[in-house]
Design an enzyme around this catalytic site. Structure first.
Site, short mmCIF file in Angstrom:
data_model
loop_
_atom_site.label_atom_id
_atom_site.label_comp_id
_atom_site.label_asym_id
_atom_site.label_seq_id
_atom_site.Cartn_x
_atom_site.Cartn_y
_atom_site.Cartn_z
N SER A 104 0.87 -1.18 0.00
CA SER A 104 0.00 0.00 0.00
C SER A 104 0.90 1.22 0.00
CB SER A 104 -0.87 0.00 1.27
OG SER A 104 -1.51 1.24 1.46
N TYR A 107 -2.41 -1.32 10.44
CA TYR A 107 -2.35 -1.45 8.99
C TYR A 107 -1.03 -0.90 8.46
CZ TYR A 107 -4.07 -1.27 4.15
OH TYR A 107 -4.24 -1.46 2.80
#
Length: 265
Positions: A147, A160
């Site tokens: 990401s 995350y």
């Protein structure tokens, strides 16, 4: 006319591929002649409908394995099943992921543990199981879905961000280990894609920040992306196909962004 990726007859495992990015990547591979093993949770009837549809549209073999990405034994069985049922394993896409948004001091420990297990540790277990098969074949392609949050941080996403930074580091380390064995290991770092996961984040972010839902997309979700547009599935699939083909053989250990300029600043 097929694209010049020369992937016909190869076999791929794509984790977290019953929806969102994973499903789009699995379908992109299938359209290039790759036999695919789907994985993920969801409505069993819908999963079977999607499996049959992809097979009918592409003419490849599409299997489904319901491995829980928090269970190492099931992850190993996922990889073993692909090799046993389809006779080879050329491509592994570690895509499975979940999200939870909360301040660190309010972050539920069980949510932290689940995010680290699914977003990071599952990639280790799948890679560990896949590498002996790829080494024996003298070729393999591993693509980890990281990401933009594997390169930069945002508040309220400590688990995350930690997991995705870990994926980038794991990618680099693995790539160095197998660099001379015909195996590449790379990470794709997307910006925001309008997946079911992101749709859920919009509501979570609104709650965490105390702002209206209709402000979250403009002021929070896409605030860091200079192009102010969600990343499209096709843009990610295009990079994936390059990386798993022979054209991508010289690219390994890379964290490649598809983020609308997010990490350029």
């Amino acid at each position: 006319m097929p694209a010049p990726y020369n992937l016909d007859g190869q076999v791929a495992v794509v984790t977290g591929s019953t929806s969102g990015i994973g499903q789009a990547m699995a379908e992109a591979l299938a359209r290039q002649g790759v036999n695919v093993v789907l994985n993920g949770f969801g409505d069993p009837a819908q999963i079977e409908t999607d499996r049959r549809r992809i097979e009918a549209e592409t003419g490849v073999k599409v299997l489904y394995h319901g491995a829980d990405m928090t269970r190492p034994g099931e992850i190993t069985d996922l990889i073993d099943t692909a090799w046993r049922e389809l006779g080879r394993l050329d491509i592994l896409v570690n895509n499975a992921g979940i999200q939870h948004v909360a301040p660190v001091d309010e972050f539920p420990p069980e949510k932290w543990d689940a995010i680290i297990a699914i977003n990071l540790t599952s990639a280790f277990h799948a890679t560990r199981a896949a590498l002996p098969v790829m080494k024996a074949a003298g070729r393999g392609r591993i693509v980890n879905l990281a990401s933009a949050h594997g390169l930069v941080a945002s508040p309220f996403k400590s688990a995350y961000v930690a997991a995705k930074h870990g994926i980038v580091g794991f990618t680099k380390s693995c790539a160095l280990e197998v660099a001379r064995q015909g195996i590449t290991v790379n990470a794709i770092c997307p910006g925001y894609v309008k997946t079911p996961l992101v749709e859920a984040q919009i509501a979570d972010q609104a709650k965490a920040r105390g702002i209206a839902v209709d402000r979250v997309v403009e002021d929070v979700i896409l605030a860091a992306q200079p192009n102010k547009s969600f990343i499209e599935y096709e843009q990610l699939a295009g990079l994936l196909l390059y990386l798993v083909s022979d054209m991508g053989a010289g690219t390994t250990g890379a964290a490649l962004t598809v983020d609308g300029g997010w990490t350029a600043a």
